[in-house]
Design a protein around this motif. Structure first.
Motif, short mmCIF file in Angstrom:
data_model
loop_
_atom_site.label_atom_id
_atom_site.label_comp_id
_atom_site.label_asym_id
_atom_site.label_seq_id
_atom_site.Cartn_x
_atom_site.Cartn_y
_atom_site.Cartn_z
N VAL A 45 52.59 41.46 54.02
CA VAL A 45 51.68 40.91 53.03
C VAL A 45 51.15 41.96 52.14
CG1 VAL A 45 49.77 39.42 52.54
CG2 VAL A 45 51.37 38.86 54.27
N LEU A 48 53.31 43.17 49.60
CA LEU A 48 53.47 42.03 48.37
C LEU A 48 52.28 42.44 47.47
CD1 LEU A 48 54.47 39.00 50.17
CD2 LEU A 48 55.73 40.25 48.92
N PRO A 76 52.84 33.04 57.63
CA PRO A 76 52.54 33.83 56.20
C PRO A 76 53.92 33.80 55.34
CG PRO A 76 51.85 35.25 57.99
CD PRO A 76 52.55 33.96 58.47
N GLY A 98 53.22 30.14 47.75
CA GLY A 98 52.37 30.96 46.71
C GLY A 98 53.43 31.35 45.43
N THR A 104 48.16 33.90 48.87
CA THR A 104 48.41 32.61 49.66
C THR A 104 49.05 32.87 51.08
OG1 THR A 104 48.93 31.54 47.60
CG2 THR A 104 49.68 30.43 49.44
N ALA A 105 49.90 34.07 51.08
CA ALA A 105 50.29 34.70 52.33
C ALA A 105 49.44 35.26 53.20
CB ALA A 105 51.44 35.53 52.01
N ALA A 133 53.70 32.66 51.43
CA ALA A 133 54.43 33.32 50.39
C ALA A 133 55.28 32.34 49.73
CB ALA A 133 55.33 34.49 50.95
N VAL A 175 51.09 34.99 45.18
CA VAL A 175 52.08 35.25 46.68
C VAL A 175 51.26 35.91 47.50
CG1 VAL A 175 54.28 36.15 47.55
CG2 VAL A 175 54.47 35.00 45.44
N ALA A 176 50.84 37.00 47.32
CA ALA A 176 49.93 37.76 48.43
C ALA A 176 48.96 37.11 48.91
CB ALA A 176 49.79 39.13 47.87
#
Length: 257
Positions: free
Chosen positions: A193, A196, A41, A48, A150-151, A45, A147-148
């Protein structure tokens, strides 16, 4: 006695597994694999953040849907398209209605069947549509969302590699990483996550974390089904989980309350 892997080997393995970054390889064993899958993850991030920047820059120069397409193209490039390939192979195997070794044999074939093509089209269309909608939000919200999501997709891999989940084959990526992640990493990853994602929908800060948690819950159910059908996880299964969780998270972030 053979030398044991060091913590840095796990980080290098995570980066080279989930991105095209030219990081020198370290020692690869199940200990390093466990660390890599736990760190997935975090690598997601970082990826992301890059993709969020691409979406923002593209949206400043082109219509939102074009920006979304450019972002998805960069995502495929930066990951070698491995997750999309895994999704197509996994769905083809599921669509065959075969189990065990027969299904795994279909997954190994280099061609993509109609089920796999349909899965790719649906996933990419949904991702493009949701990214186009996200592109119209403030830049902090855009970055938080990409970001969230993709993580979260890579956190699905952490869940898939937790102890008790077997490998479908005695060799390959699945055999290396299956069962290597302890119970703490998925919980810590989920909390991080979800936090985020809180900034992805500023006027409804609960929506982002809820989207992440629902997507992960779907991933757990999907993994149970895949383990029953295939006998365990494979590298293709991990790729499919990445794309499913990422797509569902994006979808959850754009749904109206």
């Amino acid at each position: 006695m053979p030398a044991e892997s060091r913590p840095g080997d796990g980080l290098r393995l995570a980066v080279t597994t989930f991105t095209i970054a030219p990081v020198p390889a370290g020692r690869i064993d199940r200990t390093a694999a466990g660390r890599a899958m736990a760190l997935a993850p975090a690598v997601g991030a970082l990826l992301g953040a890059v993709l969020g920047g691409v979406l923002l820059a593209s949206a400043a120069l082109a219509p939102p849907l074009v920006a979304a397409g450019v972002t998805l193209g960069c995502a495929a490039l930066l990951t070698r398209g491995l997750h999309l390939d895994g999704l197509a192979d996994t769905v083809d195997a599921l669509g065959s209605y075969r189990r065990g070794a027969a299904a795994l044999e279909i997954m190994k074939k280099p061609d993509v069947g109609p089920f796999g093509v349909a899965a790719l089209v649906v996933v990419l269309l949904v991702q493009a549509a949701t990214l186009a909608e996200l592109a119209g939000r403030s830049w902090p919200a855009v970055l938080a969302a990409v970001v969230a999501a993709t993580a979260a997709g890579r956190l699905g891999v952490t869940l898939a590699c937790r102890r008790g989940v077997p490998a479908a084959r005695p060799d390959g990526l699945g055999a290396l990483v299956a069962g290597t992640v302890g119970p703490v990493a998925p919980v810590v990853g989920a909390v991080a996550v979800a936090a985020l994602a809180a900034g992805a929908v500023p006027d409804r800060p609960w929506q982002g974390p809820l989207a992440v948690l629902v997507s992960l819950a779907v991933a757990v159910g999907l993994l149970r089904h895949l383990v029953r059908r295939f006998g365990g996880i494979t590298g293709d299964v991990l790729g499919a989980v990445v794309e499913v969780v990422t797509t569902l998270t994006y979808l959850g972030l754009v749904l109206s309350g």
